[in-house]
Design a protein around this motif. Sequence first.
Motif, PDB file in Angstrom:
ATOM      1  N   HIS A 141      25.326  65.567  56.575  1.00 32.88           N
ATOM      2  CA  HIS A 141      25.520  65.090  55.201  1.00 32.88           C
ATOM      3  C   HIS A 141      24.565  63.940  54.921  1.00 32.88           C
ATOM      4  N   LEU A 197      34.997  65.598  47.985  1.00 37.66           N
ATOM      5  CA  LEU A 197      34.110  66.482  47.222  1.00 37.66           C
ATOM      6  C   LEU A 197      33.462  65.763  46.037  1.00 37.66           C
ATOM      7  N   THR A 204      30.322  70.070  50.166  1.00 35.92           N
ATOM      8  CA  THR A 204      30.130  70.894  48.969  1.00 35.92           C
ATOM      9  C   THR A 204      30.986  72.152  49.105  1.00 35.92           C
ATOM     10  N   LYS A 205      31.167  72.845  48.011  1.00 39.43           N
ATOM     11  CA  LYS A 205      31.936  74.093  48.033  1.00 39.43           C
ATOM     12  C   LYS A 205      31.251  75.147  48.891  1.00 39.43           C
TER      13      LYS A 205
END
Length: 487
Positions: A141, A197, A204-205
């Motif tokens: 990330h 989120l 992320t999705k």
Amino acid sequence: MAFLSKITKNIATKIILFIYFLVFWGIHTAFSFAGPPNIIIVNFENDHSILLNPDMGLYVAGWNHTKVSDLPPYTNLLYHRFMWKDLEPQKGYLTLKKINEFILYWRKNNCRVAFRVITSNIRGTQTPEYVFNEGVPGVIHHPSKGVQTDPVYWNPLYIKLFSDFIEKLGKELNGGEGIEFIDVGGIGIYGEMHLGLHIPGMWTKEELKKYEFSNERYFNAYKQLISVYQKNFPKTRLFLNISRYEQIADHAAKNNLGLRYDGLILKHYPTFTKVSQAFQKYSLNNDNGFVGVPAMYEFARKESEPSIIAQCLEKGFRDPISYLHLNLGKSSLLKSGVPEIISRYATRIGYRFYLQSITIPEAADVGKTITINQTWRNEGVANAYRDYGIRYNIMSGEKRIFAQVISPAPPTTLWLPGKSVTYDHTVKLPSDLPDGNHNLYLEMFDRKTGKVILTANKERDKTGNINLVEFQVRNGKIIFRTQPKNI
């Protein structure tokens, strides 16, 4: 002869009247001693002070308050977050120097501590390297603070490795003196049981889909960690951040975990309503046998404006909360007026017991039993989660010469916020009370630890003793004063 007869009649009449007097006096005296004694009522004053009692209170961050001189007067409770990578840098090797120093320093300064172990934030990788080497998937990330690797929290191997760590931690810290509570961490950003989120550069999705996220897997991960914490910290109060998952809140409360919500911010007001429902449902005891769990709020960000802080506090205090993490930065840097606002709410947090009045006989014999009636009021926003005892103390000067413990009925766990409680109980006066002037005191105490619980009474001294009434002993008789001296 008539004269003598008249004298005889007068004498007889006086004798009869005297006999009537003796009989009346005897009956009156018998009823006076056999009938109920006169009683006196003593009323007490509320001091509206801040009570730094166990199982409740406002608290501040340990990373902003490192010395006892940093603490504001409205708290003696410090909170810290510790990183898994710092506590177990190698598999099976615990180094608890930081956490032990934190606990020991504040305990020596008569303060309480609480903490959470986290495995992810936005300031770098916080999970030990060995976890990824063992095969737990790591996700790269890019938050604003840099680059980091975060674990897939619902991965079975991750849950097992973190559970092994909690087992070792529990062996060292379970029931540790001065530890007020521990947050169940290990899942989500900051260990707050959410995935963040909303944070740029974090989950992320698409990543959730790639690593086969599902609500079921996530919930099962929660349940496993809750079970592990409970097994290894049976003597320590546990809290869980309930986030937006009602199912998890329900499971946590039914397993006796406190409920925590870290979103105290005005724009989240619709969420407050949702959280309030959980708090109202699970955090108030009742006389039908339901035992609730404590609730907690935390400011979502470092607010600075007094009016905003006051509004947030007012919304939060509509619920039966036992704790609140201020999370406003260093207390010494708060804007003018903010400490006063916080102090007002510090007098309402958790339970707040106030002895309003007692009814007591005006006189008694030493060695006899008397009945005392008490009226208490809980002026906090929550109930207590322990049954506290009451101890009567007879003091001669500064020396305690008698003590008797009683159990309030109903118990203190059922003294609900905003309600008064009245009950009777008996006290057996000692037969060897010396002649002289004495005081009858009362104190509330924790049966588990023996520590005195502070009440909101002006008549309370620094140790927690409430000066109920003065009395005098003479020749086996006790006379209580109708107006005790306030301390």
